[in-house]
Write an enzyme that holds these catalytic residues in place. Structure first.
Site, PDB file in Angstrom:
ATOM      1  N   LYS A   1      87.263 -91.659  35.623  1.00 42.71           N
ATOM      2  CA  LYS A   1      87.267 -92.531  36.811  1.00 42.71           C
ATOM      3  C   LYS A   1      88.576 -93.320  36.869  1.00 42.71           C
ATOM      4  O   LYS A   1      89.201 -93.416  37.931  1.00 42.71           O
ATOM      5  CB  LYS A   1      86.063 -93.485  36.774  1.00 42.71           C
ATOM      6  CG  LYS A   1      84.734 -92.782  37.034  1.00 42.71           C
ATOM      7  CD  LYS A   1      83.521 -93.682  36.768  1.00 42.71           C
ATOM      8  CE  LYS A   1      82.222 -92.883  36.911  1.00 42.71           C
ATOM      9  NZ  LYS A   1      81.012 -93.667  36.641  1.00 42.71           N
TER      10      LYS A   1
ATOM     11  N   ASP B   1      79.277 -98.428  43.505  1.00 35.53           N
ATOM     12  CA  ASP B   1      78.246 -97.468  43.104  1.00 35.53           C
ATOM     13  C   ASP B   1      77.106 -97.405  44.123  1.00 35.53           C
ATOM     14  O   ASP B   1      76.268 -96.505  44.058  1.00 35.53           O
ATOM     15  CB  ASP B   1      77.639 -97.898  41.758  1.00 35.53           C
ATOM     16  CG  ASP B   1      78.134 -97.052  40.597  1.00 35.53           C
ATOM     17  OD1 ASP B   1      78.509 -95.901  40.833  1.00 35.53           O
ATOM     18  OD2 ASP B   1      78.118 -97.560  39.464  1.00 35.53           O
TER      19      ASP B   1
ATOM     20  N   GLN C   1      79.404 -99.157  34.086  1.00 33.63           N
ATOM     21  CA  GLN C   1      78.929 -97.828  33.686  1.00 33.63           C
ATOM     22  C   GLN C   1      77.534 -97.917  33.053  1.00 33.63           C
ATOM     23  O   GLN C   1      77.278 -98.768  32.197  1.00 33.63           O
ATOM     24  CB  GLN C   1      79.928 -97.201  32.699  1.00 33.63           C
ATOM     25  CG  GLN C   1      79.602 -95.778  32.290  1.00 33.63           C
ATOM     26  CD  GLN C   1      79.747 -94.759  33.411  1.00 33.63           C
ATOM     27  OE1 GLN C   1      80.405 -95.008  34.423  1.00 33.63           O
ATOM     28  NE2 GLN C   1      79.126 -93.612  33.257  1.00 33.63           N
TER      29      GLN C   1
HETATM   30  N1  GUN Z   1      76.319 -93.220  34.570  1.00 32.42           N
HETATM   31  C1  GUN Z   1      76.171 -91.929  34.956  1.00 32.42           C
HETATM   32  N2  GUN Z   1      76.469 -91.800  36.259  1.00 32.42           N
HETATM   33  C2  GUN Z   1      76.812 -93.024  36.706  1.00 32.42           C
HETATM   34  C3  GUN Z   1      77.244 -93.530  37.966  1.00 32.42           C
HETATM   35  O1  GUN Z   1      77.356 -92.813  38.968  1.00 32.42           O
HETATM   36  N3  GUN Z   1      77.513 -94.859  38.018  1.00 32.42           N
HETATM   37  C4  GUN Z   1      77.393 -95.660  36.934  1.00 32.42           C
HETATM   38  N4  GUN Z   1      77.684 -96.960  37.088  1.00 32.42           N
HETATM   39  N5  GUN Z   1      77.007 -95.231  35.752  1.00 32.42           N
HETATM   40  C5  GUN Z   1      76.720 -93.917  35.646  1.00 32.42           C
END
Ligand code: GUN
Length: 299
Positions: A53, A120, A97
């Site tokens: 990311k 998100d 995350q």
């Molecule tokens: N963990 C796995 N996928 C995601 C996501 O799309 N967003 C976040 N914040 N954590 C994750």
């Protein structure tokens, strides 16, 4: 034989559009998009995702900052980091995350992110805006937004007259996906473990979206000839044919058999997966445009 929907290619086109939008906002309003990514603990898979990311955010031209907190971080410390990111005018998007270590209350943290910075799309304000059709001020959760972008790549914006079935009713995917399809005028059914004759329900779908987390559950005779099939599952299964101890990734759809029936289908990997991170970049630049009082482009 179904057309293979190339998620990598669609994701790359979204990322190109995000790059252009990012530099336009910087040129025209002097605003550089800022994304803060918070990770707690040492989970290797989470570190891999967060690293990807951050790299993509930099490639898009964002100011991207990673905050890495130790496993033993307290709720108070994490909450105060989120509060400081909420207050920082240079930060347009905040992503924590998941999963968080078990001693932390993840929902309380997610709900403490300012909704305008919740890239998100997990805050109840953003879930509520999606449910009420306010796509102009809310942020949409990245995986359903990405899956919907793939549906649009086949059917365009207006799904009037089409029946859509989503298998899976989670807050993270099934519910928001159903709402996006409904917003585009599809006739939507959400199937789940309590659905009677799930195969029959799926067979009525012009657009079938599978998000159950069970390897190759959707068989060829669950699929209407010519249907568009979007596979959101990522399941690791044993693959002894590749050698002892080998495994491979498969979706929730039996790809080879369903490809003979469907009109279009997403592969796993290379379908919905690459779209999630692309839509995160899109949400971040959208948040920056809105903060600057400029109408963002549509991705
Ligand atoms: N963990 C796995 N996928 C995601 C996501 O799309 N967003 C976040 N914040 N954590 C994750």
């Amino acid at each position: 034989m179904a057309t293979r929907i190339d998620g990598k290619k669609v994701a790359a086109s979204v990322i190109e559009a995000v790059k252009a939008a990012t530099s336009a906002l910087e040129d025209e309003a002097g605003v550089k998009t800022g994304l803060a990514v918070v990770i707690v603990g040492d989970d290797p898979a989470s570190h891999t995702y967060v690293g990807a990311k951050g790299r993509l955010a930099k490639e898009c031209g964002f100011n991207s900052t990673q905050y890495t907190l130790p496993e033993e971080t307290t709720q108070e410390n994490l909450a105060s980091l989120v509060a400081s990111l909420n207050a920082d005018a240079a930060v347009h998007g905040v992503l924590v995350q998941l999963p968080l270590p078990k001693h932390l209350d993840a929902d309380a943290i997610i709900q403490s992110i300012q909704p305008e910075k919740d890239v998100d799309g997990l805050h109840v304000v953003n879930a509520g805006k999606l449910a009420t059709g306010d796509l102009a001020t809310g942020l949409i959760s990245c995986t359903p937004a990405g899956a919907m972008r793939l549906v649009r790549s086949v059917h365009g914006e207006d799904l009037t007259g089409l029946a859509a079935v989503v298998i899976g009713r989670s807050n993270l995917f099934g519910k928001p996906m159903g709402q996006l399809l409904l917003h585009a005028n599809a006739t939507v059914t959400i199937g789940h473990s309590g659905t009677k004759d799930l195969a029959g329900v799926c067979r009525s779908a012009d657009i079938l979206v599978a998000a159950v987390g069970r390897a190759e559950m959707v068989k060829a005779d669950w699929v209407k000839p010519g249907a568009t099939v979007i596979d959101v599952g990522i399941n690791r299964i044993d693959a002894p044919e590749g050698g002892a101890g080998r495994s491979r990734l498969v979706g929730d759809v039996a790809y080879d058999a369903v490809s003979e029936i469907a009109g279009a289908i997403t592969p796993v990997p290379g379908g919905v997966g690459p779209m999630t991170i692309a839509m995160l970049m899109a949400n971040s630049v959208i948040a920056a445009y809105r903060k600057a009082g400029v109408t963002p482009p549509k991705f």
